[in-house]
Design a protein around this motif. Structure first.
Motif, short mmCIF file in Angstrom:
data_model
loop_
_atom_site.label_atom_id
_atom_site.label_comp_id
_atom_site.label_asym_id
_atom_site.label_seq_id
_atom_site.Cartn_x
_atom_site.Cartn_y
_atom_site.Cartn_z
N ARG A 62 -3.04 49.22 18.38
CA ARG A 62 -2.55 48.51 19.57
C ARG A 62 -3.31 47.20 19.74
N HIS A 63 -2.68 46.30 20.50
CA HIS A 63 -3.33 45.04 20.86
C HIS A 63 -3.78 45.17 22.31
N LEU A 64 -5.03 44.92 22.57
CA LEU A 64 -5.58 45.22 23.89
C LEU A 64 -5.01 44.34 25.01
N PRO A 65 -5.15 43.00 24.95
CA PRO A 65 -4.57 42.20 26.03
C PRO A 65 -3.07 42.04 25.86
N VAL A 66 -2.37 41.87 26.95
CA VAL A 66 -0.92 41.69 26.96
C VAL A 66 -0.60 40.46 27.79
N GLY A 67 0.25 39.58 27.27
CA GLY A 67 0.61 38.38 28.02
C GLY A 67 1.26 37.36 27.14
N PRO A 68 1.64 36.21 27.71
CA PRO A 68 2.27 35.15 26.92
C PRO A 68 1.35 34.67 25.79
N GLY A 69 1.95 34.50 24.62
CA GLY A 69 1.19 34.02 23.48
C GLY A 69 0.43 35.08 22.73
N VAL A 70 0.49 36.33 23.17
CA VAL A 70 -0.21 37.42 22.49
C VAL A 70 0.74 38.05 21.48
N ASP A 71 0.34 38.06 20.23
CA ASP A 71 1.16 38.64 19.17
C ASP A 71 0.85 40.13 19.06
N PRO A 72 1.80 41.02 19.39
CA PRO A 72 1.50 42.46 19.36
C PRO A 72 1.26 42.98 17.96
N ARG A 73 1.62 42.21 16.92
CA ARG A 73 1.40 42.66 15.56
C ARG A 73 -0.05 42.47 15.12
N ILE A 74 -0.82 41.70 15.88
CA ILE A 74 -2.25 41.54 15.59
C ILE A 74 -2.97 42.60 16.42
N ARG A 75 -3.50 43.61 15.76
CA ARG A 75 -4.03 44.77 16.47
C ARG A 75 -5.54 44.69 16.58
N ASP A 76 -6.04 44.98 17.76
CA ASP A 76 -7.47 44.96 18.01
C ASP A 76 -8.16 46.22 17.52
N PHE A 77 -7.46 47.33 17.53
CA PHE A 77 -8.08 48.58 17.10
C PHE A 77 -7.00 49.53 16.60
N SER A 78 -7.39 50.55 15.91
CA SER A 78 -6.45 51.48 15.30
C SER A 78 -6.67 52.89 15.82
N ASP A 79 -5.62 53.67 15.77
CA ASP A 79 -5.65 55.09 16.07
C ASP A 79 -5.30 55.85 14.79
N ASN A 80 -6.11 56.82 14.45
CA ASN A 80 -5.86 57.62 13.25
C ASN A 80 -5.69 59.08 13.66
N SER A 81 -4.60 59.68 13.20
CA SER A 81 -4.29 61.04 13.60
C SER A 81 -3.95 61.89 12.38
N GLU A 82 -4.42 63.13 12.41
CA GLU A 82 -4.04 64.14 11.42
C GLU A 82 -3.05 65.10 12.09
N VAL A 83 -1.89 65.26 11.47
CA VAL A 83 -0.82 66.06 12.06
C VAL A 83 -0.50 67.24 11.15
N SER A 84 -0.37 68.40 11.74
CA SER A 84 0.14 69.59 11.04
C SER A 84 1.18 70.25 11.94
N ALA A 85 2.27 70.72 11.35
CA ALA A 85 3.37 71.23 12.17
C ALA A 85 4.14 72.31 11.42
N LEU A 86 4.71 73.22 12.19
CA LEU A 86 5.53 74.31 11.66
C LEU A 86 6.75 74.48 12.55
N SER A 87 7.92 74.60 11.93
CA SER A 87 9.16 74.82 12.67
C SER A 87 9.94 75.95 12.01
N VAL A 88 10.44 76.89 12.82
CA VAL A 88 11.26 78.00 12.34
C VAL A 88 12.53 78.04 13.18
N PHE A 89 13.69 78.08 12.50
CA PHE A 89 14.97 78.06 13.20
C PHE A 89 15.88 79.11 12.59
N ARG A 90 16.51 79.91 13.45
CA ARG A 90 17.41 80.99 13.01
C ARG A 90 18.82 80.72 13.52
#
Length: 209
Positions: A62-90
């Motif tokens: 994410r980009h921390l400040p928000v406003g005119p002239g702020v490019d959201p593609r330039i990110r100030d920091f990152s979030d890293n997540s490990e995901v595990s999931a299980l789905s069962v459908f009958r």
């Protein structure tokens, strides 16, 4: 007999149910990408049982400040997540009725910012930050009924999100006045009914993500 097993690896896209707990998609127009880099295994047995197992990592930011002239593609920091999931459908527990469930677990490393200071006009710099380990578990249930001229679908989830070892964030006396909740709980729901007696149809949806 009648069993298939398939797998995918790399950048994964897709969802469980209607996307309440797991929704992996990308939209370059708004710089949104929740794709999972990992492995997704799918098992189908006699067109009745559907079992999905996946694991991997999501790297966002994410980009921390928000406003005119702020490019959201330039990110100030990152979030890293490990995901595990299980789905069962009958499918077809009784004629026309299907039922399933899932559980999604996410372990994340999130930046924690205790304060910011003005660097220059229109810009900011963050100080006194640390990575916070968080964990969330989201179980859910989903059901579907296909009638002669209507469809009914219902899905509900319950999520618990907590900070792991939150007391370690306040090891210095200057930080002790900050308040936080070390855990939060919430729910979501989705429901839809479609009616199509002839050439025309009507669908009503309820969404609470």
């Amino acid at each position: 007999e009648g069993q298939t097993l398939s797998g995918s690896g790399g950048d994964l896209y897709g969802q469980f149910g209607r996307g309440l707990a797991l929704n992996l998609w990308e939209n370059q127009g708004i710089d949104w990408d929740t794709s999972l880099r990992g492995i997704w295994l799918k098992s189908r047995w006699r067109d009745v049982w559907s079992i999905d197992v996946l694991t991997g990592r999501i790297a966002g930011g994410r980009h921390l400040p928000v406003g005119p002239g702020v490019d959201p593609r330039i990110r100030d920091f990152s979030d890293n997540s490990e995901v595990s999931a299980l789905s069962v459908f009958r499918s077809n527990i009784v004629p026309g009725a299907s039922l399933g469930g899932y559980v999604v677990r996410v372990n994340s490393s999130n930046p924690w910012f205790s304060k910011m200071r003005n660097l220059f006009e229109g810009g900011y710099v963050t100080v006194d930050s640390a990575n916070v380990q968080t964990q969330s578990v989201t179980p859910g249930l989903m059901g579907e009924y296909l009638g002669p001229d209507f469809d009914l679908y219902v899905e509900v989830t319950r999520r618990e999100h907590r900070i792991i070892d939150g007391d370690s964030l306040f090891s210095s006396a200057q930080s002790k006045w900050f308040t936080y909740e070390d855990s939060q709980r919430g729910g979501g729901g989705y429901g839809s009914i479609s009616y199509y007696p002839g050439r025309l149809g009507m669908t009503v949806e309820y969404k609470n993500y």
